[in-house]
Design an enzyme around this catalytic site. Structure first.
Site, short mmCIF file in Angstrom:
data_model
loop_
_atom_site.label_atom_id
_atom_site.label_comp_id
_atom_site.label_asym_id
_atom_site.label_seq_id
_atom_site.Cartn_x
_atom_site.Cartn_y
_atom_site.Cartn_z
N SER A 73 40.55 10.84 41.47
CA SER A 73 40.66 12.49 40.77
C SER A 73 41.32 12.57 39.19
O SER A 73 40.53 13.22 38.59
CB SER A 73 41.59 13.63 41.39
OG SER A 73 41.06 14.56 42.28
N LYS A 76 38.17 13.52 36.92
CA LYS A 76 37.66 14.31 36.46
C LYS A 76 37.61 14.71 34.67
O LYS A 76 37.54 15.67 34.70
CB LYS A 76 38.52 15.40 37.21
CG LYS A 76 38.60 15.73 38.95
CD LYS A 76 39.31 16.28 39.33
CE LYS A 76 39.37 16.39 40.88
NZ LYS A 76 40.19 17.08 41.92
N TYR A 198 29.46 13.42 42.18
CA TYR A 198 31.28 13.54 42.28
C TYR A 198 31.73 12.31 43.27
O TYR A 198 33.09 11.85 42.86
CB TYR A 198 31.69 14.78 42.70
CG TYR A 198 32.88 15.59 42.89
CD1 TYR A 198 34.07 15.53 42.21
CD2 TYR A 198 33.28 15.64 43.94
CE1 TYR A 198 34.63 15.66 41.93
CE2 TYR A 198 34.67 16.23 44.36
CZ TYR A 198 35.67 15.66 43.83
OH TYR A 198 36.91 15.93 43.62
N TYR A 250 48.02 19.33 39.02
CA TYR A 250 47.45 20.26 40.31
C TYR A 250 49.06 21.51 40.30
O TYR A 250 49.12 21.85 39.42
CB TYR A 250 47.50 20.17 41.94
CG TYR A 250 46.38 19.13 41.61
CD1 TYR A 250 45.32 19.19 41.03
CD2 TYR A 250 46.77 17.98 41.71
CE1 TYR A 250 43.97 18.66 40.80
CE2 TYR A 250 45.91 17.14 41.73
CZ TYR A 250 44.00 17.36 41.56
OH TYR A 250 43.04 16.02 41.67
N VAL A 268 44.48 10.99 44.90
CA VAL A 268 44.81 10.77 46.27
C VAL A 268 44.52 9.14 46.24
O VAL A 268 45.24 8.81 47.27
CB VAL A 268 43.94 11.58 47.18
CG1 VAL A 268 44.25 13.08 47.04
CG2 VAL A 268 42.66 11.36 46.56
#
Ligand code: DON
Length: 320
Positions: A73, A76, A198, A250, A268
């Site tokens: 992630s 992103k 992605y 998050y 992760v």
């Protein structure tokens, strides 16, 4: 450490501090490795590295800093920057918001009123920004993202095919999220192509030093401090750092902003990047994750690094 020492990036104390934090936390065994992507469950949970890259091109590193892992992630952040460059701020804002969710990274939820994903740091928003990457077909889009990574890192990068296929064959939640966004016209018809891209952007192999240099590039107005190459237009740095600050960790983003006080993003894989604007980038890698999918040791290291080096953006002395 005094404020003037913090600003003096020549200080060898950076190395002492990260060596100290590495030995302090290497025995911490809390958390679990990500296993919802089967290939990620194979990682050695003891791996641990910390790196700092300063905007004047110094690198301080400790632990397994050459170990490759998939960026997950953390991608992103950089893909959001590429989408902004490809379409401009106004258009990107019609497809993805900038509001923290307070939910888990993979929540299948869109903003009720606008039908946009809440922000580009959660999966829904990231799939939407990935779908905005320009290119004539899947290969050109992937090559544009690989070129983008190369500008931030300073070397060629590669996709870990085993992680990519593992994620593609198990990523039903992301597929459901993409279908929901298709239903509301937030992404176009070709959702399998967007999902593949992605999953590929998440499966790019990096090491901890790469993370620090990528973060330092954001700290240095978009210019890679090791190569002097411009990785992203400086006008988008404030967009990128704002969503990292409010959404990058998050449903821990508020506590992170309060305690650590610098823009950051986790993955992760167990990586975390943190950006000290105008000063340095920090990379930490340790695969044991907490319940919010943030690296346990990574969070501890950043909390303490922020305290010891006085990095919190609102710490009196960091502004005049
Ligand atoms: O979408 C996924 O599940 C992964 N490729 C990325 C998730 C991730 O790294 C979430 N971060 N903590």
């Amino acid at each position: 450490m005094t404020d003037s020492q913090i600003l003096d990036t020549n200080t060898p104390q950076f190395l002492e501090v990260i060596q100290d934090l590495h030995s302090q936390y290497k025995s911490l065994q809390e958390g679990t490795v990500a296993n919802y992507i089967p290939e990620l469950a194979k990682v050695n949970p003891n791996l641990f590295s910390i790196c700092i890259a300063t905007i004047d091109g110094q690198i301080f590193e400790v632990g397994d800093y050459q170990q490759l892992f998939t960026i997950q992630s953390i991608s992103k952040v950089f893909v959001y920057g590429q989408a902004l460059e490809d379409h401009g701020r106004d258009y990107v804002l019609t497809r993805v918001g900038v509001e923290p969710t307070g939910d888990a990274f993979n929540a299948i939820v869109l903003d009720e009123k606008s039908k946009r994903p809440y922000n580009p740091m959660v999966n829904a928003g990231a799939i939407a920004t990935t779908s905005l990457i320009k290119g004539n077909g899947a290969t050109e889009k992937l090559n544009r993202l690989l070129d983008m990574y190369k500008r931030y890192i300073g070397r060629d990068v590669f996709v870990d095919i085993a992680v990519f296929t593992s994620e593609r064959s198990t990523g039903h939640r992301n597929r459901a999220t993409a279908h929901l966004m298709l239903n509301f016209g937030m992404i176009d018809q070709n959702i399998e192509e967007a999902l593949d891209l992605y999953f590929q952007q998440c499966s790019v192999l990096v090491n901890c030093k790469d993370l620090a240099v990528m973060a330092a590039t954001l700290a240095n107005k978009g210019v890679n401090p090791m190569t002097q190459e411009k990785a992203v237009d400086s006008k988008y740095i404030k967009d990128i750092l704002s969503v990292m600050y409010t959404c990058g960790m998050y449903n821990f983003a508020g506590e992170w902003a309060y305690k650590v006080g610098i823009p950051a993003k986790s993955g992760v894989c167990g990586g975390i990047i943190a950006v000290v604007p105008g000063k340095m980038g920090i990379g930490v890698f340790s695969p044991l994750l907490d319940t919010r999918a943030n690296s346990v040791r990574g969070v501890k290291v950043c909390e303490e690094l922020s305290q010891r080096l006085g990095l919190h953006l609102f710490e009196c002395g960091n502004y005049s």
